[in-house]
Motif scaffolding. Structure first.
Motif, mmCIF file in Angstrom:
data_model
loop_
_atom_site.group_PDB
_atom_site.id
_atom_site.type_symbol
_atom_site.label_atom_id
_atom_site.label_comp_id
_atom_site.label_asym_id
_atom_site.label_seq_id
_atom_site.Cartn_x
_atom_site.Cartn_y
_atom_site.Cartn_z
ATOM 1 N N GLU A 51 0.836 -1.213 0.000
ATOM 2 C CA GLU A 51 0.000 0.000 0.000
ATOM 3 C C GLU A 51 0.868 1.259 0.000
ATOM 4 O OE1 GLU A 51 -2.951 0.171 3.113
ATOM 5 O OE2 GLU A 51 -3.453 -1.956 2.812
ATOM 6 N N ILE A 52 1.895 1.262 0.818
ATOM 7 C CA ILE A 52 2.812 2.409 0.884
ATOM 8 C C ILE A 52 3.519 2.572 -0.455
ATOM 9 C CG2 ILE A 52 4.997 3.193 1.907
ATOM 10 C CD1 ILE A 52 3.975 2.046 4.565
ATOM 11 N N ASN A 53 3.981 1.475 -1.008
ATOM 12 C CA ASN A 53 4.692 1.502 -2.288
ATOM 13 C C ASN A 53 3.815 2.083 -3.394
ATOM 14 O OD1 ASN A 53 7.076 1.020 -3.675
ATOM 15 N ND2 ASN A 53 6.612 -1.121 -4.097
ATOM 16 N N GLN A 54 2.561 1.701 -3.428
ATOM 17 C CA GLN A 54 1.628 2.213 -4.433
ATOM 18 C C GLN A 54 1.285 3.677 -4.180
ATOM 19 O OE1 GLN A 54 -1.716 -0.452 -4.352
ATOM 20 N NE2 GLN A 54 -0.568 -2.138 -5.269
ATOM 21 N N LYS A 55 0.952 4.003 -2.946
ATOM 22 C CA LYS A 55 0.492 5.352 -2.614
ATOM 23 C C LYS A 55 1.573 6.416 -2.810
ATOM 24 C CE LYS A 55 -1.716 8.008 1.089
ATOM 25 N NZ LYS A 55 -2.288 7.937 2.439
ATOM 26 N N TYR A 56 2.781 6.154 -2.326
ATOM 27 C CA TYR A 56 3.815 7.178 -2.332
ATOM 28 C C TYR A 56 4.806 7.071 -3.481
ATOM 29 C CZ TYR A 56 1.985 8.203 2.271
ATOM 30 O OH TYR A 56 1.155 8.535 3.310
ATOM 31 N N LEU A 57 5.032 5.879 -3.979
ATOM 32 C CA LEU A 57 6.027 5.708 -5.039
ATOM 33 C C LEU A 57 5.413 5.310 -6.381
ATOM 34 C CD1 LEU A 57 8.773 3.876 -2.952
ATOM 35 C CD2 LEU A 57 8.542 6.320 -3.411
ATOM 36 N N ARG A 58 4.124 5.029 -6.357
ATOM 37 C CA ARG A 58 3.379 4.628 -7.555
ATOM 38 C C ARG A 58 3.951 3.348 -8.198
ATOM 39 N NH1 ARG A 58 0.772 8.708 -6.385
ATOM 40 N NH2 ARG A 58 0.385 10.710 -7.285
ATOM 41 N N HIS A 59 4.457 2.460 -7.341
ATOM 42 C CA HIS A 59 4.951 1.151 -7.783
ATOM 43 C C HIS A 59 3.916 0.108 -7.402
ATOM 44 C CE1 HIS A 59 9.334 2.744 -7.215
ATOM 45 N NE2 HIS A 59 8.770 3.228 -8.295
#
Length: 156
Positions: A51-59
């Protein structure tokens, strides 16, 4: 004042040997002529880190670590380092490494990013792995003592 903290979020995990790990991490940072303001290691699950990876890094992928550098001074490190315990376990098994070695590799990987190392190119990845191995060897060789990091040594 230097502070290194360990937390867990959405996973049941307690880090072992906190004092020794703090000393090792501090020595790695001092080797790079930096100081610590505040480092937070947050151990979490694949789902939470994804979730963090998607939300902040768009990965849109799983990862073992996401490091948020919050330093306001280049000589003082301040960061939140999120580590997926699920990924570390899976990677340790895949690499035939111990869980502890893989966890410590990921922990020092975050520090190496904070002191300037990159891992986007093949050459960067090779250099990053070399540094990880170097600092892991120093950790393994130190038993209840400070790490003897050679000062002024160049690694090219």
């Amino acid at each position: 004042m230097e502070s290194i903290h360990f937390f867990s979020e959405q996973t049941v995990f307690t880090i072992k040997n906190k004092s020794q790990l703090r000393r090792w991490i501090t020595d790695v940072i001092r080797h790079h002529k930096k100081k610590i303001t505040n480092l937070n290691y947050i151990f979490t699950s694949d789902a939470y880190l994804s979730e963090i990876n998607q939300k902040y890094l768009r990965h849109n992928s799983y990862t073992d670590i996401v490091t948020f550098d919050q330093s306001t001074n280049t000589n003082y490190l301040e960061a939140d380092i999120f580590i997926s315990i699920d990924r570390v376990r899976a990677n340790a098994q895949q690499l035939a490494a111990t869980f502890e070695d893989e966890l410590h590799r990921v922990m020092v990987h975050g520090i190496l990013h904070l002191v300037g190392y990159k891992d986007k190119t093949a050459s960067d990845k090779q250099q990053m792995r070399k540094r990880e191995n170097h600092f892991l060897a120093l950790r393994r060789n130190s038993i209840n003592t400070e790490i003897d990091v050679p000062r002024g040594t160049s690694y090219t």
